[in-house]
Design a protein around this motif. Sequence first.
Motif, PDB file in Angstrom:
ATOM      1  N   LEU A   1       0.823  -1.204   0.000  1.00 12.78           N
ATOM      2  CA  LEU A   1       0.000   0.000   0.000  1.00 12.78           C
ATOM      3  C   LEU A   1       0.859   1.256   0.000  1.00 12.78           C
ATOM      4  O   LEU A   1       0.536   2.246  -0.671  1.00 12.78           O
ATOM      5  CB  LEU A   1      -0.929  -0.016   1.221  1.00 12.78           C
ATOM      6  N   GLY A   2       1.965   1.228   0.739  1.00 14.93           N
ATOM      7  CA  GLY A   2       2.858   2.380   0.739  1.00 14.93           C
ATOM      8  C   GLY A   2       3.441   2.653  -0.636  1.00 14.93           C
ATOM      9  O   GLY A   2       3.508   3.804  -1.077  1.00 14.93           O
ATOM     10  N   SER A   3       3.850   1.593  -1.329  1.00 10.62           N
ATOM     11  CA  SER A   3       4.381   1.765  -2.688  1.00 10.62           C
ATOM     12  C   SER A   3       3.314   2.287  -3.637  1.00 10.62           C
ATOM     13  O   SER A   3       3.591   3.106  -4.517  1.00 10.62           O
ATOM     14  CB  SER A   3       4.932   0.429  -3.203  1.00 10.62           C
ATOM     15  N   ALA A   4       2.076   1.823  -3.467  1.00  5.91           N
ATOM     16  CA  ALA A   4       0.991   2.298  -4.327  1.00  5.91           C
ATOM     17  C   ALA A   4       0.743   3.783  -4.106  1.00  5.91           C
ATOM     18  O   ALA A   4       0.521   4.543  -5.065  1.00  5.91           O
ATOM     19  CB  ALA A   4      -0.274   1.499  -4.047  1.00  5.91           C
ATOM     20  N   ILE A   5       0.783   4.248  -2.854  1.00  7.37           N
ATOM     21  CA  ILE A   5       0.571   5.667  -2.567  1.00  7.37           C
ATOM     22  C   ILE A   5       1.693   6.504  -3.157  1.00  7.37           C
ATOM     23  O   ILE A   5       1.460   7.583  -3.735  1.00  7.37           O
ATOM     24  CB  ILE A   5       0.456   5.880  -1.049  1.00  7.37           C
ATOM     25  N   VAL A   6       2.934   6.029  -3.049  1.00  5.84           N
ATOM     26  CA  VAL A   6       4.067   6.764  -3.606  1.00  5.84           C
ATOM     27  C   VAL A   6       3.961   6.869  -5.119  1.00  5.84           C
ATOM     28  O   VAL A   6       4.155   7.952  -5.704  1.00  5.84           O
ATOM     29  CB  VAL A   6       5.397   6.094  -3.193  1.00  5.84           C
ATOM     30  N   ASN A   7       3.660   5.756  -5.774  1.00  2.86           N
ATOM     31  CA  ASN A   7       3.547   5.781  -7.234  1.00  2.86           C
ATOM     32  C   ASN A   7       2.369   6.630  -7.695  1.00  2.86           C
ATOM     33  O   ASN A   7       2.460   7.335  -8.706  1.00  2.86           O
ATOM     34  CB  ASN A   7       3.411   4.348  -7.765  1.00  2.86           C
ATOM     35  N   ALA A   8       1.261   6.585  -6.964  1.00  2.00           N
ATOM     36  CA  ALA A   8       0.115   7.425  -7.316  1.00  2.00           C
ATOM     37  C   ALA A   8       0.469   8.901  -7.174  1.00  2.00           C
ATOM     38  O   ALA A   8       0.097   9.722  -8.028  1.00  2.00           O
ATOM     39  CB  ALA A   8      -1.075   7.069  -6.431  1.00  2.00           C
ATOM     40  N   SER A   9       1.192   9.253  -6.120  1.00  2.00           N
ATOM     41  CA  SER A   9       1.600  10.644  -5.945  1.00  2.00           C
ATOM     42  C   SER A   9       2.583  11.073  -7.024  1.00  2.00           C
ATOM     43  O   SER A   9       2.540  12.219  -7.500  1.00  2.00           O
ATOM     44  CB  SER A   9       2.219  10.834  -4.559  1.00  2.00           C
ATOM     45  N   ALA A  10       3.467  10.154  -7.420  1.00  2.00           N
ATOM     46  CA  ALA A  10       4.418  10.481  -8.488  1.00  2.00           C
ATOM     47  C   ALA A  10       3.703  10.745  -9.802  1.00  2.00           C
ATOM     48  O   ALA A  10       4.035  11.689 -10.538  1.00  2.00           O
ATOM     49  CB  ALA A  10       5.424   9.345  -8.645  1.00  2.00           C
ATOM     50  N   LEU A  11       2.700   9.930 -10.117  1.00  2.00           N
ATOM     51  CA  LEU A  11       1.943  10.144 -11.342  1.00  2.00           C
ATOM     52  C   LEU A  11       1.088  11.403 -11.254  1.00  2.00           C
ATOM     53  O   LEU A  11       0.905  12.111 -12.248  1.00  2.00           O
ATOM     54  CB  LEU A  11       1.075   8.926 -11.634  1.00  2.00           C
ATOM     55  N   SER A  12       0.558  11.692 -10.071  1.00  2.00           N
ATOM     56  CA  SER A  12      -0.186  12.937  -9.896  1.00  2.00           C
ATOM     57  C   SER A  12       0.736  14.142 -10.042  1.00  2.00           C
ATOM     58  O   SER A  12       0.324  15.188 -10.561  1.00  2.00           O
ATOM     59  CB  SER A  12      -0.862  12.961  -8.520  1.00  2.00           C
TER      60      SER A  12
END
Length: 294
Positions: free
Chosen positions: A223-234
């Motif tokens: 979940l932490g990796s998903a949040i980081v990648n989502a923020s990077a794409l945002s």
Amino acid sequence: MSIALPEQATSPVTALAPAPDPAPSHGRRFAPGLVAAGVVLLLVAVAAAAPRLLTGTDPLAADPFHALEGPSGAHWFGTDQLGRDVFTRVVHGARYSLSIGVISTLLSVLSGGILGLVAGLSPRAVDEVLSRALDVLSAFPEVLLALLFIAFTEPGTPSLIMAIALAFAPRYGRIVRAQTLLVRRSGYVEQAVTFGLSRTRLVWRHILPNVLGPLPILATIGLGSAIVNASALSFLGMGPQPPSPEWGAMLSESRNYLRVAWWAAILPGATLTITVISLTAVGRRLQRRFEGRR
């Protein structure tokens, strides 16, 4: 000669006194870092579920007369280039970042788990095709896979969720396939087959519970990796669009003001970092407990 020593040895008080422990037990240790991580996750969950409990300000309310003001009693995290309260936007942004991470992680676990389970239970030819497909997808960086998916769709929250789910599905698929093969070849499953247990009951009763057990723990770490990648794409403009107070979008909006208003970017970034570290710490702890380690 003195006879006090024998009398003390037979004293009823001494006989009833409990024997001292040979050594203090270190089985359970107080972990202040783990407690701090739990507190952080609790605050993030409250911010995502009920942000009004932490702040009553509108995250979209602009005040140009107070733009780029530093942290103060009135604005704990300062204000951004439009005079919006950064703390309020960080609190309300937890709902965006956390919901994107949770939904995309659930979808990736579900899709990857189904593919891995089918691969592990299918004949060798089907297993080879599915496992090679998972290997090919795993060879690409997760952000690149997500970018390729968004390139064929339009930027936004739904596309971002699907992109993250697609990027993370291969890792869960490979884990479930390997676990399925391990359980399928175990002694108790072979014994159940000799007893004439049907394939459906064999899968539901013996294979699935042992295969899916580690997934919630791995999903907590992922979940932490998903949040980081989502923020990077945002940050790249692929997620929620301004003025949505998503953490990655906030970093993107404030990157041009780092020299004059560092707080507008550093504090949301620090919140993102601390949240991901806390998720990883709790996930690693759960993993050690699941594996029987302290």
